[in-house]
Write a protein that holds these residues in place. Structure first.
Motif, short mmCIF file in Angstrom:
data_model
loop_
_atom_site.label_atom_id
_atom_site.label_comp_id
_atom_site.label_asym_id
_atom_site.label_seq_id
_atom_site.Cartn_x
_atom_site.Cartn_y
_atom_site.Cartn_z
N ASP A 1 0.83 -1.21 0.00
CA ASP A 1 0.00 0.00 0.00
C ASP A 1 0.87 1.26 0.00
O ASP A 1 0.60 2.21 -0.74
N ARG B 1 1.35 4.15 -3.11
CA ARG B 1 1.18 5.60 -2.97
C ARG B 1 2.30 6.36 -3.68
O ARG B 1 2.07 7.42 -4.26
N TRP C 1 -3.87 5.48 8.12
CA TRP C 1 -3.75 4.29 8.97
C TRP C 1 -4.28 4.56 10.37
O TRP C 1 -4.96 3.72 10.96
#
Length: 375
Positions: free
Chosen positions: A69, A73, A153
């Motif tokens: 992830d 990005r 997160w």
């Protein structure tokens, strides 16, 4: 009233005469109107401090979903371009040294386990510090992406502290000090300025002072005259480079990691290529003014397209192709690699061979032009 009108007509006649004197020469017209257009294009496209293409490599030792992830990005930012996926830490050096990657992002083995448990996890970012401005800007982009990852997160898992921390290592310039980038680059920039000007003015001065005809009746051959004009500029250029080197060593205390012999070999080849360009300019300059104008017309693009202030990879492809014939680009790279990295001659071949090619082309071309002007 009539006296004032007569005076205005006389002034207008004088203005017309001066404009005709400037514009009647085709070379003067080119030097008046072409440089502003070219410089506007160069400043608009090449002299951009925004990074649009940051090549980076990934060493993902975790392989978990969180690491994927985070990497996604970077790839989706539109700025970072992944050029390699590494499997060993030993592969980092070759990527940085050969300028294939500006950054290497290393994710540890326990990355996902730590952030899932609410513990801080470090990622290491290794940057090429030879161009401190570019590296600093790229690290700022990295921090922005990591901060966005941390915010998402925390929101998804309810953690109070940011889960990911960045550990930065800048190779060859640990503190990213700008003078470590700028002062070694001046070895090429200032010597090009002075060498090109001196060489371009050498023959033009002879013509303007009226001593050129006297030089023609001497026993010297055109090639001997050209060499005699080139050697003083070479010595001046090497002397100036030595002075800059002493300032860097004794005043700014910038540590020298390479070999002085290697550095001077690279500078000598660079000066030979620059002198070929200067002699070419002097061969078709009738006056010192023309020689100075032509020199300044060349110096601005050489400087902007050298990669000194803005990275070449961020320039449009047309300008990137133009940098291939720019000797200052290779001189700055040689200075940085020898001074900061400690590179040897085998590692510098991609910079040395283009300089040799330029010298092989420009010197015979200048000699041919010079011979034709003598006949």
């Amino acid at each position: 009233m009539s006296t004032l009108i007569d005076s205005l007509f006389r002034i207008l006649a004088l203005v017309r005469k001066e404009l005709l004197a400037v514009l009647k020469d085709p070379r003067s017209r080119v030097t008046l109107f072409l440089p502003p257009i070219l410089q506007s294009l160069l400043f608009g496209y090449a002299a951009s401090y925004d990074l649009a293409n940051v090549p980076y490599a990934v060493l993902d030792q975790d392989g978990g979903a969180a690491a994927h992830d985070l990497i996604a990005r970077f790839d989706g930012s539109g700025v970072f371009k992944q050029v390699a996926t590494l499997h060993r830490a030993d592969d980092i050096a070759s990527l940085i040294n050969n300028r294939r990657a500006l950054l290497v992002i290393q994710i540890g083995e326990d990355f996902e386990r730590k952030i899932a448990a609410g513990q801080p996890a470090n990622i290491q970012v290794i940057a090429d510090g030879r161009n401190s401005n570019t590296a600093g800007t790229a690290l700022g982009y990295v921090s922005a992406i990591v901060e966005a990852f941390n915010a998402d997160w925390r929101q998804a898992h309810g953690f109070a502290d940011p889960p990911v921390h960045i550990s930065v290592r800048a190779w060859y310039n640990a503190n990213l000090e700008s003078r470590w980038n700028m002062i070694p680059a001046l070895l090429g920039t200032i010597t090009l300025l002075q060498t090109l000007m001196l060489t371009a003015l050498s023959v033009a001065r002879e013509r303007e002072d009226g001593t050129f005809d006297q030089l023609l009746v001497t026993p010297f051959r055109p090639s001997e005259i050209m060499i005699g004009k080139a050697l003083p500029s070479t010595l001046v250029g090497l002397t100036q480079a030595t002075l800059i080197l002493l300032v860097a060593q004794l005043w700014f205390r910038i540590p020298f990691a390479g070999s002085f012999v290697t550095l001077y070999i690279g500078l000598a080849l660079f000066l030979v290529a620059a002198i070929g360009i200067g002699l070419f300019v002097s061969s078709f300059s009738a006056t010192m003014q023309q020689a100075m104008l032509f020199s300044f017309v060349l110096l601005m693009p050489f400087t902007l397209l050298s990669g000194l202030t803005t990275p070449i990879r961020n320039m449009p492809e047309v300008f990137q192709l133009l940098t291939v014939i720019n000797p200052l680009r290779y001189a700055i790279d040689i200075a940085h690699r020898v001074y900061l990295e400690g590179a040897g001659l085998p590692q510098l071949l991609p910079d040395l061979l283009p300089l040799v090619a330029m010298a092989v082309v420009t010197l015979p071309l200048a000699a041919w032009m010079f011979r034709n002007r003598l006949t």
